[in-house]
Design a protein around this motif. Structure first.
Motif: not given
Length: 91
Positions: A35-58
């Motif tokens: 569960a702890d590892v999955l939470m960390l992976v979810a945070s990575v996914r969120g960060a990558v998605n945020g970066l992707t969204a920023e790049l796509l918007e730009d």
């Protein structure tokens, strides 16, 4: 190029993502619970998605249509809607 203009900001995001990935590695090495590892992976996914969204918007704003500068109201609305969809999809 817009990525060069925002280079330091983007590199900062990448470095934070790298830190999150390293936290996942440390958690696995320390044999933390799944569960702890999955939470960390979810945070990575969120960060990558945020970066992707920023790049796509730009990309949309600089290479397709910038809603703030578009003369045609329909095109401006279409671009703004697309940006909103990208943000929502990648949350």
């Amino acid at each position: 190029m817009h990525t060069i203009k925002n280079k330091s900001k983007l590199i900062g995001r990448i470095r934070r993502i790298r830190g999150q990935i390293e936290a996942v590695e440390r958690a696995l090495e320390a044999e933390l619970g799944c569960a702890d590892v999955l939470m960390l992976v979810a945070s990575v996914r969120g960060a990558v998605n945020g970066l992707t969204a920023e790049l796509l918007e730009d990309h949309i704003r600089h290479h397709v249509v910038d809603p703030a500068r578009e003369q045609d109201p329909e095109k401006a609305k279409g671009a703004a809607d697309l940006i909103d969809v990208v943000r929502t999809y990648l949350k």
